[in-house]
Design an enzyme around this catalytic site. Structure first.
Site, PDB file in Angstrom:
ATOM      1  N   LYS A 201       0.707  -1.274   0.062  1.00  0.00           N
ATOM      2  CA  LYS A 201       0.028   0.021   0.020  1.00  0.00           C
ATOM      3  C   LYS A 201       0.844   1.274  -0.139  1.00  0.00           C
ATOM      4  CE  LYS A 201      -3.727   2.270   2.636  1.00  0.00           C
ATOM      5  NZ  LYS A 201      -4.701   1.933   3.605  1.00  0.00           N
ATOM      6  N   ARG A 211     -10.915   9.433   2.167  1.00  0.00           N
ATOM      7  CA  ARG A 211     -10.689  10.127   3.317  1.00  0.00           C
ATOM      8  C   ARG A 211     -11.991  11.119   3.585  1.00  0.00           C
ATOM      9  NH1 ARG A 211      -4.110  10.849   3.154  1.00  0.00           N
ATOM     10  NH2 ARG A 211      -3.867   8.506   2.892  1.00  0.00           N
ATOM     11  N   LYS A 224       0.970   9.947   5.724  1.00  0.00           N
ATOM     12  CA  LYS A 224       1.518   8.560   6.223  1.00  0.00           C
ATOM     13  C   LYS A 224       2.772   7.947   5.504  1.00  0.00           C
ATOM     14  CE  LYS A 224      -3.770   7.681   6.774  1.00  0.00           C
ATOM     15  NZ  LYS A 224      -4.666   6.809   6.756  1.00  0.00           N
ATOM     16  N   GLU A 240       7.821  -6.792   1.027  1.00  0.00           N
ATOM     17  CA  GLU A 240       6.483  -6.686   1.661  1.00  0.00           C
ATOM     18  C   GLU A 240       5.666  -8.034   1.572  1.00  0.00           C
ATOM     19  OE1 GLU A 240       5.277  -5.070   4.220  1.00  0.00           O
ATOM     20  OE2 GLU A 240       6.543  -2.900   4.018  1.00  0.00           O
ATOM     21  N   LYS A 255      -2.203  -1.562  -3.835  1.00  0.00           N
ATOM     22  CA  LYS A 255      -3.074  -0.328  -3.801  1.00  0.00           C
ATOM     23  C   LYS A 255      -2.401   1.055  -3.789  1.00  0.00           C
ATOM     24  CE  LYS A 255      -6.274   1.576  -0.600  1.00  0.00           C
ATOM     25  NZ  LYS A 255      -6.557   1.667   0.873  1.00  0.00           N
ATOM     26  N   SER A 281     -10.182   5.450  -4.602  1.00  0.00           N
ATOM     27  CA  SER A 281     -11.255   6.614  -4.825  1.00  0.00           C
ATOM     28  C   SER A 281     -10.847   7.739  -5.866  1.00  0.00           C
ATOM     29  CB  SER A 281     -11.495   7.135  -3.360  1.00  0.00           C
ATOM     30  OG  SER A 281     -10.263   7.572  -2.725  1.00  0.00           O
ATOM     31  N   TYR A 319     -15.411   0.965  -6.768  1.00  0.00           N
ATOM     32  CA  TYR A 319     -16.586   1.527  -6.399  1.00  0.00           C
ATOM     33  C   TYR A 319     -17.439   1.450  -7.787  1.00  0.00           C
ATOM     34  CZ  TYR A 319     -13.687   3.118  -2.882  1.00  0.00           C
ATOM     35  OH  TYR A 319     -12.869   3.246  -1.829  1.00  0.00           O
TER      36      TYR A 319
HETATM   37  C1  PBG Z   1      -7.423   3.087   5.543  1.00  0.00           C
HETATM   38  C2  PBG Z   1      -7.905   2.812   4.141  1.00  0.00           C
HETATM   39  C3  PBG Z   1      -7.632   3.844   2.992  1.00  0.00           C
HETATM   40  C4  PBG Z   1      -8.122   3.438   1.931  1.00  0.00           C
HETATM   41  C5  PBG Z   1      -8.894   2.135   2.283  1.00  0.00           C
HETATM   42  N1  PBG Z   1      -8.491   1.772   3.356  1.00  0.00           N
HETATM   43  C6  PBG Z   1      -7.122   5.079   3.153  1.00  0.00           C
HETATM   44  C7  PBG Z   1      -5.845   5.713   3.845  1.00  0.00           C
HETATM   45  O1  PBG Z   1      -4.969   4.754   3.937  1.00  0.00           O
HETATM   46  O2  PBG Z   1      -5.770   6.597   4.213  1.00  0.00           O
HETATM   47  C8  PBG Z   1      -8.183   4.074   0.744  1.00  0.00           C
HETATM   48  C9  PBG Z   1      -9.279   3.606  -0.400  1.00  0.00           C
HETATM   49  C10 PBG Z   1      -9.632   4.714  -1.562  1.00  0.00           C
HETATM   50  O3  PBG Z   1      -9.058   5.832  -1.547  1.00  0.00           O
HETATM   51  O4  PBG Z   1     -10.582   4.374  -2.149  1.00  0.00           O
HETATM   52  N2  PBG Z   1      -6.302   2.515   6.012  1.00  0.00           N
END
Ligand code: PBG
Length: 329
Positions: A201, A211, A224, A240, A255, A281, A319
């Site tokens: 990720k 968010r 992050k 990882e 992701k 998203s 989505y």
């Molecule tokens: C939480 C999480 C996130 C997403 C899925 N689980 C956001 C983040 O890490 O800040 C993002 C999914 C998306 O953008 O569609 N850990």
């Protein structure tokens, strides 16, 4: 590999007719390739739009069956639950994550009772929907603590498994969490609960609309970067994944999706394990807004989704999943 040459060899022959194109097609999509994210919100009779994500809504629990009925009708194998937690319930330790009456726990019970095993349910294991600072773990001097956070993640995992979660998806990129969660699940009688690790990720700006949807945008302090991966790296992705497989992951996630097709392919080729891609998203919003504004044709959706399959993904969190029949027809 190439035998013959132009003019006797003409690759366009196979492409000439629709039936022939269908005959030689190498990749395709079915509803089995999709996981539908569902955003949950407190209250009654609510279907609230998300400003940054056209046609995606947050649902109150009494509206859930409408969404899950539809997912089952469309043939989707799994849904993913994401809570949009009331600000008042957030604190710096994310204690709401361990409340057995929280949105996710209540949703799990409702869905499992009503639908049994007709559809799988996946839940994130992370604290960010519940912390006032928006980070995935507990903070000390602005650093997200690893081992202390894992202690909470173990409890969150056990709680979600007990409530009926089929697939736990640790999504916070802490070190060592898969092994610790697996160990506790096994010790407590949940040896058949699956783990889908968000193994790769990236610290990405493509998560912005999500968010917004779960209400952590305004509150996130800083970024992050000290736990999610640097998007400059690819070798690190393999490390990882290797670790998470060794620790007991049943499946892994890459992701975001589209900017990381190379990583999906790399992981698939190296490990031959089920690989999920998350069309996040920001990717969704870019495509949907472009289509809604008439800038691009809606076929960009199919084209993007097929690219995940070409790269080697087994399934895609998207989505668009609840409208997939319109997209792949
Ligand atoms: C939480 C999480 C996130 C997403 C899925 N689980 C956001 C983040 O890490 O800040 C993002 C999914 C998306 O953008 O569609 N850990």
């Amino acid at each position: 590999m190439i035998t013959g040459k132009y003019p006797s060899l003409r690759l366009r022959r196979n492409r000439k007719n629709n039936w022939s194109r269908r005959l030689v097609e190498e990749n395709n999509l079915t509803p089995n390739d999709f996981i539908l994210p569902i955003f949950l919100i407190d209250g009654k009779n609510k279907k609230l739009p998300i400003k940054t994500m056209p046609d995606v809504f947050r649902y109150s629990l009494d509206k859930l069956s409408y969404v899950v009925d539809n997912a089952i009708k469309k043939g989707l194998p799994m849904i993913a639950l994401f809570p949009s937690t009331d600000k008042k319930k957030k604190n710096e330790f994310g204690t709401e994550a361990l409340n057995e009456d929280n949105l996710v726990c209540r949703a799990l019970q409702i869905i499992k009772k009503r639908y049994k095993n007709k559809i799988g349910i996946m839940c994130d294991v992370a604290l960010d929907p519940y912390t006032s600072h928006g980070h995935d773990g507990i903070l000390k001097n602005s650093y997200v603590l690893n081992d202390e956070t894992i202690e909470i993640l173990i409890k969150q995992s056990l709680l979600q498994a007990e409530m009926g979660c089929d697939v736990l998806a640790p999504s916070d990129m802490m070190d060592g969490r898969i092994g610790e969660i697996r160990k506790s699940l096994d010790k407590n009688g949940f040896e058949m609960t699956q783990i889908l690790s968000y193994a790769v990720k990236y610290a990405s700006s493509f998560y912005g609309p999500f968010r917004d949807a779960v209400g952590s945008k305004g509150s996130l302090k800083g970024n992050k970067n000290n736990y999610q991966m640097d998007f400059r790296n690819n070798d690190e992705a393999l490390r990882e994944v290797a670790l998470d497989i060794k620790e007991g992951a049943d499946m892994v996630m890459v992701k975001p999706g589209l900017p990381y097709l190379d990583i999906i392919k790399l992981v698939k080729e190296n490990f031959k394990i089920p690989v999920m891609a998350y069309q996040v998203s920001g990717e969704y919003s870019i495509l949907s807004n472009g289509i809604n504004k008439g800038l691009i044709d809606k076929n960009v959706i199919l084209e993007s989704l097929i690219s995940f399959k070409r790269a080697g993904a087994n399934a895609i969190v998207s989505y668009y999943a609840d409208r997939i029949d319109e997209i792949i027809e």
